[in-house]
Design an enzyme around this catalytic site. Structure first.
Site, PDB file in Angstrom:
ATOM      1  CG  HIS A 204      -2.035  -0.943   1.214  1.00  0.00           C
ATOM      2  ND1 HIS A 204      -2.780  -1.212   0.097  1.00  0.00           N
ATOM      3  CD2 HIS A 204      -2.557  -1.719   2.205  1.00  0.00           C
ATOM      4  CE1 HIS A 204      -3.722  -2.114   0.395  1.00  0.00           C
ATOM      5  NE2 HIS A 204      -3.597  -2.442   1.662  1.00  0.00           N
TER       6      HIS A 204
ATOM      7  N   GLY B 134     -18.906  -5.282  -2.516  1.00  0.00           N
ATOM      8  CA  GLY B 134     -18.293  -5.471  -3.828  1.00  0.00           C
ATOM      9  C   GLY B 134     -19.060  -4.791  -4.949  1.00  0.00           C
TER      10      GLY B 134
HETATM   11  P1  A3P Z   1     -16.742  -2.724  -0.410  1.00  0.00           P
HETATM   12  O1  A3P Z   1     -16.399  -2.415   1.011  1.00  0.00           O
HETATM   13  O2  A3P Z   1     -17.198  -1.517  -1.173  1.00  0.00           O
HETATM   14  O3  A3P Z   1     -17.676  -3.856  -0.563  1.00  0.00           O
HETATM   15  P2  A3P Z   1      -9.399  -4.275  -0.610  1.00  0.00           P
HETATM   16  O4  A3P Z   1      -9.395  -5.657  -1.114  1.00  0.00           O
HETATM   17  O5  A3P Z   1      -8.457  -3.354  -1.340  1.00  0.00           O
HETATM   18  O6  A3P Z   1      -9.285  -4.215   0.862  1.00  0.00           O
HETATM   19  O7  A3P Z   1     -10.833  -3.681  -0.999  1.00  0.00           O
HETATM   20  C1  A3P Z   1     -11.988  -4.219  -0.419  1.00  0.00           C
HETATM   21  C2  A3P Z   1     -13.161  -3.889  -1.300  1.00  0.00           C
HETATM   22  O8  A3P Z   1     -13.158  -4.752  -2.443  1.00  0.00           O
HETATM   23  C3  A3P Z   1     -14.472  -4.135  -0.579  1.00  0.00           C
HETATM   24  O9  A3P Z   1     -15.383  -3.170  -1.133  1.00  0.00           O
HETATM   25  C4  A3P Z   1     -14.785  -5.550  -0.997  1.00  0.00           C
HETATM   26  O10 A3P Z   1     -16.121  -5.920  -0.854  1.00  0.00           O
HETATM   27  C5  A3P Z   1     -14.365  -5.525  -2.447  1.00  0.00           C
HETATM   28  N1  A3P Z   1     -14.069  -6.859  -2.985  1.00  0.00           N
HETATM   29  C6  A3P Z   1     -13.416  -7.875  -2.382  1.00  0.00           C
HETATM   30  N2  A3P Z   1     -13.342  -8.939  -3.181  1.00  0.00           N
HETATM   31  C7  A3P Z   1     -13.978  -8.607  -4.331  1.00  0.00           C
HETATM   32  C8  A3P Z   1     -14.262  -9.318  -5.542  1.00  0.00           C
HETATM   33  N3  A3P Z   1     -13.888 -10.568  -5.703  1.00  0.00           N
HETATM   34  N4  A3P Z   1     -14.926  -8.662  -6.500  1.00  0.00           N
HETATM   35  C9  A3P Z   1     -15.322  -7.384  -6.334  1.00  0.00           C
HETATM   36  N5  A3P Z   1     -15.093  -6.672  -5.222  1.00  0.00           N
HETATM   37  C10 A3P Z   1     -14.428  -7.269  -4.227  1.00  0.00           C
END
Ligand code: A3P
Length: 318
Positions: free
Chosen positions: A129, A286
């Site tokens: 990050h 998501g």
């Molecule tokens: P939301 O909180 O809007 O649902 P990171 O992985 O960078 O921590 O980001 C997390 C975000 O990505 C979350 O968003 C999560 O739900 C979403 N996310 C995780 N897996 C995913 C997938 N397979 N497809 C789409 N979105 C995904």
């Protein structure tokens, strides 16, 4: 402990005493280190990264601002690069949370002895990050995949996530405060816009070295993105693989519904250094545009205004 490590600890202690601090999202304070707001453990990790990490020319890094789609990209990258090793009926990702598949540099580098990555086979995959400007030049000469997302959705996602993992001795972070902090750039690895710009600029200079992606684009055309990932990581899909619909299988495997319903992602945990996070916290909704359920019109205007101003001239819009 070696003399270098002791020197780094001293430097770290000095920094923490002297650099600006602001309110934190997970921990009490974030510190402004070379223009970015970091949890103090990641300042130490950054010093250790510069002192100890040896990159290999074949390393591939996934970089992102938190909550921009890191989990998803980890899943897509690992299943694309290992598509000859795993089969889709009984896949590694059926039993391992995507976040465990490869490590964040900043979570691995925290104390002595320093983690040694030399035994990993090539290409080694790492996530980070850290903004581009905080990385050593040996690292930035490697290939990078960067994923970014509409900052309004990032803010909502981050607020939920950070409250879940927030230190238990702190009161919950209100949404009003999170919003204010985000707009001021004070959030882990922020300002958001400086983070995005650090990779955006580099990707314009060297598009062959940085694959710059948006969450929204992965949502809209996941198979196109998987093809880009395969080619970028050095192994484009063959005609035979196309006949076997490998790219489509990868997309389906890594789809939100599929991953979030797996036992390992409902009940399992992932360790990031000392921090243990329930895998289910990485899967909330998501969706694109969930911010509409939380931001007032005024709040939306304010964030859009900031982002428009800051990203002017970068060719990047959200
Ligand atoms: P939301 O909180 O809007 O649902 P990171 O992985 O960078 O921590 O980001 C997390 C975000 O990505 C979350 O968003 C999560 O739900 C979403 N996310 C995780 N897996 C995913 C997938 N397979 N497809 C789409 N979105 C995904």
């Amino acid at each position: 402990e070696d003399a270098d490590y002791i020197k780094i600890c001293e430097e770290y202690n000095y920094l923490i005493e002297t650099i600006p601090k602001g309110n934190g999202w997970r921990v009490k304070h974030l510190y402004n280190y070379n223009g970015f707001w970091l949890n103090p453990i990641y300042i130490k990790a950054n010093l250790l990264l510069h002192a100890y990490f040896k990159s290999h020319p074949t390393d591939i890094f996934l970089a992102s601002f938190m909550k921009s789609g890191t989990t998803w990209l980890k899943a897509l990258m690992i299943s694309t690069i290992n598509r000859h090793r795993y089969n889709f009926c009984d896949h590694h990702l059926h039993h391992h949370g995507p976040q465990t598949t490869f490590s964040f540099l900043e979570s691995e580098l925290h104390s002595y002895p320093i983690t040694d990555f030399t035994n990993m086979s090539a290409p080694r995959l790492f996530a980070t990050h850290f903004p581009r400007t905080l990385l050593p030049s040996s690292v930035t000469s490697c290939k990078f995949i960067y994923i970014c997302r509409d900052p309004k959705d990032v803010l909502i996602s981050k607020w939920f996530f950070m409250n879940k993992i927030r230190d238990k001795d702190l009161p919950p972070l209100s949404f009003a405060e999170a919003f204010e902090l985000f707009c001021k750039g004070i959030s882990d690895f922020g300002p958001f816009w400086e983070h995005v710009l650090s990779y955006r600029r580099a990707s314009l200079d060297a598009p062959d070295k940085i694959l710059f992606l948006k969450y929204e684009e992965v949502k809209e055309q996941p198979e196109v993105v998987v093809r880009k990932l395969a080619a970028f990581m050095g192994e484009p899909f063959t005609m035979e693989e196309d006949e076997e619909r490998v790219a489509e299988n990868i997309v389906n495997l890594c789809n939100f519904e599929n991953l979030s319903n797996l036992e390992v992602n409902k009940k399992g945990v992932t360790k990031f250094g000392k921090l243990v996070v329930d895998n289910r916290e990485f899967f909330r909704k998501g969706k694109i545009g969930d911010w509409k359920n939380y931001l007032t019109e005024e709040m939306k205007e304010r964030i859009d205004g900031i982002i428009h101003e800051k990203l002017k001239g970068s060719g990047l819009t959200f």
